[in-house]
Structures are given as C-alpha cells and as structure tokens.
Design a protein around this motif. Structure first.
Motif, PDB file in Angstrom:
ATOM      1  N   PHE A  19      39.180   7.082  30.299  1.00  0.00           N
ATOM      2  CA  PHE A  19      39.321   6.063  31.602  1.00  0.00           C
ATOM      3  C   PHE A  19      40.102   6.491  32.511  1.00  0.00           C
ATOM      4  CE2 PHE A  19      41.187   2.167  33.602  1.00  0.00           C
ATOM      5  CZ  PHE A  19      39.790   1.875  34.215  1.00  0.00           C
ATOM      6  N   GLY A  20      41.577   6.582  32.106  1.00  0.00           N
ATOM      7  CA  GLY A  20      42.534   7.146  33.118  1.00  0.00           C
ATOM      8  C   GLY A  20      42.250   8.295  33.745  1.00  0.00           C
ATOM      9  N   GLN A  21      41.673   9.387  33.080  1.00  0.00           N
ATOM     10  CA  GLN A  21      41.331  10.647  33.955  1.00  0.00           C
ATOM     11  C   GLN A  21      40.041  10.227  34.768  1.00  0.00           C
ATOM     12  OE1 GLN A  21      40.671  13.026  30.541  1.00  0.00           O
ATOM     13  NE2 GLN A  21      42.532  12.921  29.703  1.00  0.00           N
ATOM     14  N   ALA A  22      39.327   9.504  34.491  1.00  0.00           N
ATOM     15  CA  ALA A  22      38.063   9.318  35.421  1.00  0.00           C
ATOM     16  C   ALA A  22      38.496   8.473  36.624  1.00  0.00           C
ATOM     17  CB  ALA A  22      36.948   8.301  34.515  1.00  0.00           C
ATOM     18  N   ARG A  27      39.224   5.771  45.517  1.00  0.00           N
ATOM     19  CA  ARG A  27      39.715   4.624  46.502  1.00  0.00           C
ATOM     20  C   ARG A  27      38.498   3.666  46.476  1.00  0.00           C
ATOM     21  NH1 ARG A  27      43.619   5.618  49.611  1.00  0.00           N
ATOM     22  NH2 ARG A  27      42.978   4.028  50.843  1.00  0.00           N
ATOM     23  N   CYS A  28      38.916   2.458  46.827  1.00  0.00           N
ATOM     24  CA  CYS A  28      37.620   1.366  46.934  1.00  0.00           C
ATOM     25  C   CYS A  28      37.473   1.172  48.732  1.00  0.00           C
ATOM     26  CB  CYS A  28      38.382   0.176  46.314  1.00  0.00           C
ATOM     27  SG  CYS A  28      38.691   0.315  44.512  1.00  0.00           S
ATOM     28  N   ASP A  35      46.491  -5.707  39.880  1.00  0.00           N
ATOM     29  CA  ASP A  35      47.171  -4.994  38.697  1.00  0.00           C
ATOM     30  C   ASP A  35      45.994  -5.706  37.773  1.00  0.00           C
ATOM     31  OD1 ASP A  35      49.224  -3.663  39.434  1.00  0.00           O
ATOM     32  OD2 ASP A  35      50.456  -5.473  39.548  1.00  0.00           O
ATOM     33  N   VAL A  36      45.398  -4.811  37.011  1.00  0.00           N
ATOM     34  CA  VAL A  36      44.107  -5.208  36.092  1.00  0.00           C
ATOM     35  C   VAL A  36      44.655  -4.917  34.620  1.00  0.00           C
ATOM     36  CG1 VAL A  36      41.863  -5.402  35.593  1.00  0.00           C
ATOM     37  CG2 VAL A  36      42.620  -5.148  37.900  1.00  0.00           C
ATOM     38  N   LEU A  37      44.644  -5.768  33.766  1.00  0.00           N
ATOM     39  CA  LEU A  37      44.582  -5.248  32.097  1.00  0.00           C
ATOM     40  C   LEU A  37      43.314  -5.082  31.753  1.00  0.00           C
ATOM     41  CD1 LEU A  37      46.370  -5.085  29.541  1.00  0.00           C
ATOM     42  CD2 LEU A  37      45.736  -7.578  29.231  1.00  0.00           C
ATOM     43  N   VAL A  38      43.242  -3.800  31.332  1.00  0.00           N
ATOM     44  CA  VAL A  38      42.078  -3.295  30.499  1.00  0.00           C
ATOM     45  C   VAL A  38      42.165  -2.926  29.045  1.00  0.00           C
ATOM     46  CG1 VAL A  38      39.983  -1.833  30.923  1.00  0.00           C
ATOM     47  CG2 VAL A  38      41.172  -2.221  32.783  1.00  0.00           C
ATOM     48  N   ARG A  50      46.807   0.133  44.575  1.00  0.00           N
ATOM     49  CA  ARG A  50      47.532  -0.249  45.807  1.00  0.00           C
ATOM     50  C   ARG A  50      46.992   0.203  47.022  1.00  0.00           C
ATOM     51  NH1 ARG A  50      49.293  -2.809  42.508  1.00  0.00           N
ATOM     52  NH2 ARG A  50      51.270  -3.011  41.608  1.00  0.00           N
ATOM     53  N   GLN A  51      46.813  -0.493  47.902  1.00  0.00           N
ATOM     54  CA  GLN A  51      46.132  -0.277  49.333  1.00  0.00           C
ATOM     55  C   GLN A  51      44.741   0.251  48.998  1.00  0.00           C
ATOM     56  OE1 GLN A  51      47.821  -0.825  52.534  1.00  0.00           O
ATOM     57  NE2 GLN A  51      48.669  -2.121  51.243  1.00  0.00           N
ATOM     58  N   GLY A  52      44.102  -0.101  48.352  1.00  0.00           N
ATOM     59  CA  GLY A  52      42.593   0.075  47.908  1.00  0.00           C
ATOM     60  C   GLY A  52      42.491   1.375  47.007  1.00  0.00           C
ATOM     61  N   ALA A  53      43.476   2.124  46.584  1.00  0.00           N
ATOM     62  CA  ALA A  53      43.498   3.287  45.789  1.00  0.00           C
ATOM     63  C   ALA A  53      44.143   2.893  44.520  1.00  0.00           C
ATOM     64  CB  ALA A  53      44.285   4.399  46.506  1.00  0.00           C
ATOM     65  N   VAL A  54      43.542   3.827  43.573  1.00  0.00           N
ATOM     66  CA  VAL A  54      43.952   3.741  42.150  1.00  0.00           C
ATOM     67  C   VAL A  54      45.492   4.368  42.298  1.00  0.00           C
ATOM     68  CG1 VAL A  54      43.842   4.368  39.743  1.00  0.00           C
ATOM     69  CG2 VAL A  54      41.772   3.490  40.972  1.00  0.00           C
ATOM     70  N   ALA A  55      46.666   3.595  41.900  1.00  0.00           N
ATOM     71  CA  ALA A  55      47.768   4.307  42.031  1.00  0.00           C
ATOM     72  C   ALA A  55      48.245   4.796  40.511  1.00  0.00           C
ATOM     73  CB  ALA A  55      48.857   3.289  42.406  1.00  0.00           C
TER      74      ALA A  55
END
Length: 424
Positions: A19-22, A27-28, A35-38, A50-55
């Motif tokens: 998942f982390g690699q994918a 960006r959204c 912050d989302v716990l998966v 952060r600012q609509g992008a996966v940081a």
C-alpha cells in the motif's frame, strides 16, 4: 510460508508495504491535511496527507493521533485489490456493509474528500489489462435523434414545468431516472434505432432534477419525495402527453416505484420494468452528509455512489454517470432517499400484484450492493409471475454505466413487450 507469516513479522506487513509503495506521491483534487490510520490485519500504517498530497505512509509511533481509521483483515484487502474485484469487495462501503471493513473517528476529512480516499485505498489494485468493451465514438457533426422539450404538468395541485427527451415511434416507453440524477441516464436507449424503431422512448427529469425546476412556489421548502408525490408525478406526466397504457422502466428509486405502480396502478400500464428494484433496502450510510454546509454536496453524492458502478464499466460512461450526481440540486439526492428509505417500505404488500394483467420484469446488476440481487430475488418470490434477471458485470446504473452490456439484458425484455402488443 507467506511473507506476512514470517516469524517476528506482523500479519499484513506485506500488504502494508504494498500500500505504501502504491500511494507514494499521489495527489488529491483538493488541498487538505489529514492523518489516517489504516490497519491491514495486525499491521498498521499512518497515512499522512499534507496539502492534498500523500506526504508519508509510516509505522504508527508510540504516541500518535489520527483523524479517522480504516480497518480490515488481510483477506479483505487482498480481495479488494483484485482486478477485477468480486461483487461486494470492490468498494469500501460495500465491504463495510457486510462487516468486512470498519471506519471510525472524525469522519469529516473522509466525507469531504471521499473519492480521493477511495482511490488511495484502492491504489494497490493492479491496472486493468488492455481491452474491454469499446466505447463508440460519434463522428464530428453528428446530430443525435433526440428531441428535448417541456410539458406543463399539475403535480399534487401545483404547476410543474417538466423537461423530457424523446425519440422514436411506436409503443410509448416512459423512463425514470435514479435518485439525485436525471434522464440523461437513458440517452443510449434514446439513440438506439433497434429500440426507437418500435418504441417512442420518453425520459423525463423529475421536478427539481436536471432541467426541470421545482414546483411553482417552492422557494424555502425542503425537498422531500414521498410515494404519493412520486406516483402523482408519473401519472401527471403520462396524462399531460396523453399516453395510453405506456410501458415504463425505472431504475433505483424508479425501480421501487415500479413495484408501487404494479401494486396500485397496473391498469395504467402495458408492462413495467424494474431495474435495481426491490421492496426494501437496508440503509448503508448517513444521508446527513449529502446536504451540509461544510461538505460539497455534489462531490460527496458522486463519491458515495461511485462504488455502485461496476469496476468493469468503461471509464467514460462511469464518469458521465457520476457527473450527473455532481450537478444535482442542493438536498435533492437526500430528499429522494426519504422516499427510498423511509416512505416506501413495500415488504409484505406485493402478494396481490397481477402480472397476468401487467407483466413485471426485474433486472439487477451483480455489483449493486445497495439493491443486491438477493434483495430483488426476495422481492420476486412474493410476486407470482415476476421475471427476474441478474445482470453480470454491471452495477446500479446499467443503462448509463455500461449501455452495451445493459442492451444484452433489456432487448429481450423489449422484444417480449413488443411481441405481446403484436399478439393483443
């Protein structure tokens, strides 16, 4: 031994890494922080936007907080990430409805950016192989054989200016759109010469939908659809155009009202077709999110129903179907669902339907987890003579999300209706 089962390695670790690699660098559409716990079985990751992008996608620190969490088993994520995924495993809410996924916490960031998070959490799904059903492309300058116009109707004593489109000649076929959408869903049937050579296809926008304004004097009134209002609208439209015993097809809320018409007004119609039709569906989300000042109503409506489109449906048609939901009037989708969820429970009320007087056809897509095939089959068992078909590879909006696949199922029904008319 599977990688996730190696000694000292938490179950689900491989999925968390996948998942982390994918999602890295994705960006959204909107600028926001969350912050989302998966949780992937026993493995946990903190998704930082952060600012609509996966940081970052990182192990959960000892002391951490998050806005909301999404939790499912290893097996659930594996099934969600198949391409194509199976019905019931293709969407977060489909999985949640059957108890295979849990969402908890402060839900505003999720619902305000729902399609973004759906896409992020499905990002580990392999890309679809080339091919699939082609989307026909019209020639430049081609004019479609559809005529659009307005008719004045009186609905529950109030004047309404109702927009409708029509094409063809022959048996009148009235088409009812889904909740929160409009009659553009039927444009492919309106443009099909094999249909319009035998049927006068008429698709209208319910008042407050599409190009139809709300009733006169509506200003300040909350929109709320009831069974009585819905039936009166349909009959008023048929009366205004002087349609004599038309056939009628309705999808979703239109499929529910088809059952009410079969129960109480069968003499007005020569045949009734319920698409995604059942006597009742268990609610699977909170409709309050559909009309709030802090959430874009059109985007959350489209994102919620996006999982009702089958993953195999062509992207162009999927996008067109969802665009209609983005354009809906404020509170209209929620108002339609008052009828669907609260005012039209037909369980135990359909055993007197006379299909010998008015044939009833029920067609439901296998990827519809709102009105499931099991819901439709349960409904049909109470109606002697109801004809049921489960449509493979489509979801809740078959006529617009995958018109060529829907055509394979609707044409035999239309052939049967026309054949009955010829023999009469």
């Amino acid at each position: 031994m599977r990688q996730s089962e190696e000694p000292g390695r938490p179950a689900g670790q491989a999925l968390a890494e996948r998942f982390g690699q994918a999602v890295q660098g994705r960006r959204c559409r909107h600028v926001f922080d969350a912050d989302v716990l998966v949780e992937f079985g026993q493995a946990r990751r903190l998704l930082r936007v952060r600012q609509g992008a996966v940081a970052a996608v990182e192990p959960v620190p000892l002391m951490a907080s998050w806005d909301f969490s999404v939790s499912a088993s290893e097996q659930a994520w594996q099934r969600h990430w198949r391409n194509p995924p199976e019905p019931g495993w293709h969407d977060l809410f489909a999985m949640a409805k059957q108890g295979e996924l849990r969402i908890a916490g402060r839900l505003h960031p999720l619902m305000a950016n729902l399609q973004c998070f759906k896409d992020l959490l499905a990002a580990a799904r392999p890309a679809a192989p080339p091919g699939g059903e082609p989307v026909p492309q019209a020639d430049v300058g081609e004019i479609e054989p559809i005529t659009g116009r307005y008719v004045r109707c009186l609905v529950q004593g109030r004047p309404c200016r109702v927009y409708f489109e029509e094409a063809g000649q022959g048996i009148p076929l009235v088409c009812l759109h889904t909740a929160g959408a409009d009659a553009r869903q039927y444009r492919h049937m309106l443009c099909d010469p094999d249909i319009t050579s035998r049927y006068r296809v008429l698709a209208f926008d319910m008042p407050a939908h599409g190009k139809s304004y709300p009733p006169q004097g509506w200003a300040g009134e909350p929109y709320q659809l009831t069974t009585a209002r819905y039936v009166d609208t349909i009959l008023a439209f048929c009366d205004a155009l002087k349609l004599e015993r038309p056939a009628l097809i309705g999808c979703s809320i239109g499929g529910r009202i088809v059952l009410e018409l079969a129960r109480a007004h069968a003499g007005r119609f020569r045949a009734l077709v319920g698409v995604e039709s059942a006597d009742y569906q268990q609610p699977w989300y909170d409709t309050a999110w559909l009309h709030r000042g802090d959430v874009h109503g059109g985007e959350v409506c489209a994102a919620l129903v996006s999982g009702l489109v089958a993953p195999q449906s062509p992207a162009q048609y999927r996008d067109e179907t969802l665009w209609q939901y983005m354009q809906g009037g404020p509170g209209v989708f929620r108002g339609d669902l008052h009828f669907y969820r609260e005012d039209a429970d037909l369980r135990g009320k359909l055993d007197a339907v006379r299909t010998d007087l008015c044939p009833l056809y029920l067609l439901t897509g296998e990827y519809d987890f709102s009105c499931t095939p099991q819901d439709t089959e349960r409904t049909a068992r109470a109606i002697a003579g109801a004809q049921v078909t489960v449509m493979r590879g489509v979801g809740h909006f078959p006529m617009s999300e995958n018109p060529s696949r829907f055509r394979q199922y609707i044409m035999p029904v239309l052939d049967d209706i026309a054949g009955r008319a010829a023999r009469a």
